[in-house]
Motif scaffolding. Structure first.
Motif, PDB file in Angstrom:
ATOM      1  N   PHE A  56      -1.968   0.270   4.296  1.00 43.72           N
ATOM      2  CA  PHE A  56      -3.266  -0.496   4.646  1.00 43.72           C
ATOM      3  C   PHE A  56      -3.623  -1.312   3.279  1.00 43.72           C
ATOM      4  N   ALA A  57      -2.825  -1.274   2.168  1.00 45.64           N
ATOM      5  CA  ALA A  57      -3.182  -1.995   0.997  1.00 45.64           C
ATOM      6  C   ALA A  57      -2.753  -3.400   1.431  1.00 45.64           C
ATOM      7  N   HIS A  58      -3.783  -4.412   0.888  1.00 47.28           N
ATOM      8  CA  HIS A  58      -3.642  -5.855   1.110  1.00 47.28           C
ATOM      9  C   HIS A  58      -2.549  -6.331   0.279  1.00 47.28           C
ATOM     10  N   VAL A  59      -1.208  -6.017   0.397  1.00 51.04           N
ATOM     11  CA  VAL A  59      -0.127  -6.503  -0.461  1.00 51.04           C
ATOM     12  C   VAL A  59       0.961  -6.083   0.338  1.00 51.04           C
ATOM     13  N   ASP A  60       2.148  -7.075   0.172  1.00 53.86           N
ATOM     14  CA  ASP A  60       3.131  -6.648   0.849  1.00 53.86           C
ATOM     15  C   ASP A  60       4.079  -5.755  -0.322  1.00 53.86           C
ATOM     16  N   LEU A  61       4.769  -4.802   0.187  1.00 57.82           N
ATOM     17  CA  LEU A  61       5.288  -4.161  -0.521  1.00 57.82           C
ATOM     18  C   LEU A  61       6.999  -4.297  -0.812  1.00 57.82           C
ATOM     19  N   ASN A  62       7.603  -3.996  -1.875  1.00 53.49           N
ATOM     20  CA  ASN A  62       9.017  -4.253  -1.987  1.00 53.49           C
ATOM     21  C   ASN A  62       9.658  -2.964  -2.316  1.00 53.49           C
ATOM     22  N   ARG A  81       8.584  15.657  -1.961  1.00 52.58           N
ATOM     23  CA  ARG A  81       9.880  16.051  -2.126  1.00 52.58           C
ATOM     24  C   ARG A  81      10.083  17.452  -1.675  1.00 52.58           C
ATOM     25  N   GLU A  82       9.202  18.308  -1.862  1.00 50.05           N
ATOM     26  CA  GLU A  82       9.427  19.812  -1.583  1.00 50.05           C
ATOM     27  C   GLU A  82       9.192  20.056  -0.067  1.00 50.05           C
ATOM     28  N   ASN A  83       8.334  19.074   0.471  1.00 50.94           N
ATOM     29  CA  ASN A  83       7.795  19.496   1.924  1.00 50.94           C
ATOM     30  C   ASN A  83       8.426  18.347   2.787  1.00 50.94           C
ATOM     31  N   CYS A  84       9.523  17.643   2.368  1.00 51.28           N
ATOM     32  CA  CYS A  84      10.289  16.595   3.160  1.00 51.28           C
ATOM     33  C   CYS A  84       9.226  15.869   4.201  1.00 51.28           C
ATOM     34  N   ILE A  85       8.349  15.370   3.573  1.00 53.87           N
ATOM     35  CA  ILE A  85       7.519  14.348   4.220  1.00 53.87           C
ATOM     36  C   ILE A  85       8.101  13.208   4.687  1.00 53.87           C
ATOM     37  N   ASP A  86       7.867  12.839   5.946  1.00 51.97           N
ATOM     38  CA  ASP A  86       8.586  11.508   6.533  1.00 51.97           C
ATOM     39  C   ASP A  86       7.752  10.277   6.072  1.00 51.97           C
ATOM     40  N   ILE A  87       6.325  10.220   6.345  1.00 48.46           N
ATOM     41  CA  ILE A  87       5.625   9.221   6.337  1.00 48.46           C
ATOM     42  C   ILE A  87       4.460   9.302   5.132  1.00 48.46           C
ATOM     43  N   ALA A  88       4.437   8.144   4.315  1.00 46.81           N
ATOM     44  CA  ALA A  88       3.188   8.176   3.506  1.00 46.81           C
ATOM     45  C   ALA A  88       2.372   6.948   3.902  1.00 46.81           C
ATOM     46  N   VAL A  89       1.114   7.229   3.996  1.00 51.10           N
ATOM     47  CA  VAL A  89       0.013   6.437   4.488  1.00 51.10           C
ATOM     48  C   VAL A  89      -0.703   5.958   3.336  1.00 51.10           C
ATOM     49  N   LEU A  90      -0.646   4.572   3.002  1.00 50.23           N
ATOM     50  CA  LEU A  90      -1.170   3.972   1.749  1.00 50.23           C
ATOM     51  C   LEU A  90      -2.611   3.541   2.142  1.00 50.23           C
ATOM     52  N   ALA A  91      -3.630   4.018   1.788  1.00 55.18           N
ATOM     53  CA  ALA A  91      -5.027   3.866   2.076  1.00 55.18           C
ATOM     54  C   ALA A  91      -5.634   3.825   0.650  1.00 55.18           C
ATOM     55  N   ILE A  92      -5.140   2.855  -0.281  1.00 49.36           N
ATOM     56  CA  ILE A  92      -5.645   2.611  -1.626  1.00 49.36           C
ATOM     57  C   ILE A  92      -5.328   1.183  -1.847  1.00 49.36           C
ATOM     58  N   PRO A  93      -6.367   0.665  -2.883  1.00 48.49           N
ATOM     59  CA  PRO A  93      -6.497  -0.533  -3.287  1.00 48.49           C
ATOM     60  C   PRO A  93      -5.086  -1.372  -3.489  1.00 48.49           C
ATOM     61  N   ILE A 144      -2.460   8.882   0.970  1.00 52.46           N
ATOM     62  CA  ILE A 144      -2.608   8.392  -0.372  1.00 52.46           C
ATOM     63  C   ILE A 144      -4.008   7.760  -0.427  1.00 52.46           C
ATOM     64  N   GLY A 145      -4.931   8.217  -1.007  1.00 52.30           N
ATOM     65  CA  GLY A 145      -6.185   7.635  -0.878  1.00 52.30           C
ATOM     66  C   GLY A 145      -7.233   8.265  -0.026  1.00 52.30           C
ATOM     67  N   ALA A 146      -8.237   8.921  -0.660  1.00 54.13           N
ATOM     68  CA  ALA A 146      -9.041   9.914   0.114  1.00 54.13           C
ATOM     69  C   ALA A 146     -10.633   9.217   0.299  1.00 54.13           C
ATOM     70  N   VAL A 172      -0.831  -2.851   7.983  1.00 54.93           N
ATOM     71  CA  VAL A 172      -1.839  -3.010   8.643  1.00 54.93           C
ATOM     72  C   VAL A 172      -2.748  -3.672   7.715  1.00 54.93           C
ATOM     73  N   HIS A 173      -2.577  -5.107   7.867  1.00 56.51           N
ATOM     74  CA  HIS A 173      -3.443  -5.969   6.874  1.00 56.51           C
ATOM     75  C   HIS A 173      -4.667  -6.112   7.655  1.00 56.51           C
ATOM     76  N   LEU A 174      -5.676  -5.656   7.314  1.00 59.02           N
ATOM     77  CA  LEU A 174      -6.981  -5.706   7.818  1.00 59.02           C
ATOM     78  C   LEU A 174      -7.780  -7.167   7.652  1.00 59.02           C
ATOM     79  N   SER A 175      -7.661  -7.586   6.512  1.00 54.32           N
ATOM     80  CA  SER A 175      -8.192  -8.878   6.293  1.00 54.32           C
ATOM     81  C   SER A 175      -7.603  -9.812   7.336  1.00 54.32           C
ATOM     82  N   ASP A 176      -6.048  -9.998   7.297  1.00 57.31           N
ATOM     83  CA  ASP A 176      -5.395 -10.767   7.890  1.00 57.31           C
ATOM     84  C   ASP A 176      -5.888 -10.956   9.492  1.00 57.31           C
ATOM     85  N   SER A 177      -5.985  -9.786  10.112  1.00 56.05           N
ATOM     86  CA  SER A 177      -6.347  -9.388  11.242  1.00 56.05           C
ATOM     87  C   SER A 177      -7.829 -10.161  11.598  1.00 56.05           C
TER      88      SER A 177
END
Lengths: 212, 212
Positions: A176-182, A142-154, A89-91, A192-197
């Motif tokens: 990869f977004a610089h926020v902790d998800l709930n 949902r239709e493709n039973c995807i296992d993993i979503a990669v978040l590459a968005i702000p 998610i995020g191109a 993967v918090h790049l700024s933290d690294s």
């Protein structure tokens, strides 16, 4: 085998063992002692034995470890004995970089879809996968039973997207977004918090050899 | 203040404190108790107090912490009170994504140069920085007193490039190549091994709620 109590620290070290064993295997090495593995990986032999004892020890210590067996077993523990489908998610540059990593595919992570909110990107391709509008994301997952979503968005968009993902039946989010998800407990998140690294590097660099 | 004995675990948590405090500060919050910070960050208040005690405690617990002061102090400890220049080695998708992160600049990390071995990329620009030939990297790093080199190249090239960097006086390497680098003690390395991170997610996903 009871694997439930394995500490996060041990789990965090498994991919590194897997990587080194894969390289040994590719080099034709059949057996390796914990001592030799210790020197190669720059961790103590006792650490290696302790880590492996969490999973029953992986074979006789006196004879050394069977590299192929150990590689396969650790791969199985890591869940690499089956395929995992993922969408990105995020191109933007980061999303495209992740889509182009052939190495993920070698490990059984199959790139299935890519989404972006920017209409200018719709239809562009990354390794044969066309960028789709964000609105189509939930139905596709949902239709493709995807296992993993990669978040590459702000980070400002990530929280809302994660909330939508929760209802799709997704099992895991690579964030990869610089926020902790709930997210609810059943959904796994790896950040993967790049700024933290980068800040950790800055810390180490600022305090190295300064006697401070 | 004696900061030498701070554990890696504490250091690893500092950027996250810094991030939350920055958000509190931006929201106009002036003071926060360890209890409220604990609820926000989902770590125990005792963990927070222990972590902060490594640096003298950062003020009176009964009154709560002064957000602005804490933010500034943790930033200073992280080395963010001064500028760090960096170059990116590898102008592929990942390198370009890293070059485009404005957030790094906000933290004082200044993007100064970009290098690639592919002549087709020479002269292309990422945020006003032109891609230069790899052969010019050593001289550029030396002459411009670059602090940090970001390695966004395949693992097969990374070892040789790291060896060259060692002789340039570089202080730190941010390594995205999927290989552990062997550099002298004075040079700090922070690895971002994306495949390792994805495997950890795969492990968590494979073992979540399976009773395994």
């Amino acid at each position: 085998m009871e694997e439930k109590e394995i500490s996060q620290a041990v789990i965090g070290r498994l991919p590194r063992y897997f990587r080194y064993l894969g390289e040994l295997k590719d080099s034709g090495v059949e057996r390796i002692s914990s001592q030799d593995l210790s020197e190669l990986m720059k961790v103590t032999a006792s650490q290696i034995r302790q880590d492996f004892n969490n999973f029953g020890g992986f074979g006789q210590q006196g004879y050394g470890y069977n590299v192929e067996y150990l590689y396969t077993e650790i791969g199985r523990i890591l869940g690499l004995d089956r395929e995992h489908s993922f969408v990105i998610i995020g191109a933007g540059n980061l999303g495209r970089a992740l889509g182009n990593y052939l190495n993920f595919e070698r490990r059984g992570f199959i790139f299935r879809g890519m989404f972006d909110a920017n209409p200018e990107l719709y239809g562009k391709e990354v390794r044969g996968i066309r960028v789709m509008p964000m609105e189509e994301m939930e139905q596709f997952v949902r239709e493709n039973c995807i296992d993993i979503a990669v978040l590459a968005i702000p980070k400002n968009d990530a929280v809302a997207v994660a909330e939508k993902l929760v209802h799709t039946g997704i099992r895991a989010i690579w964030n990869f977004a610089h926020v902790d998800l709930n997210v609810p407990e059943g959904i796994q998140v790896e950040n993967v918090h790049l700024s933290d690294s980068l800040m950790k590097l800055s810390y180490k660099s600022a305090h190295a050899g300064s006697g401070f």
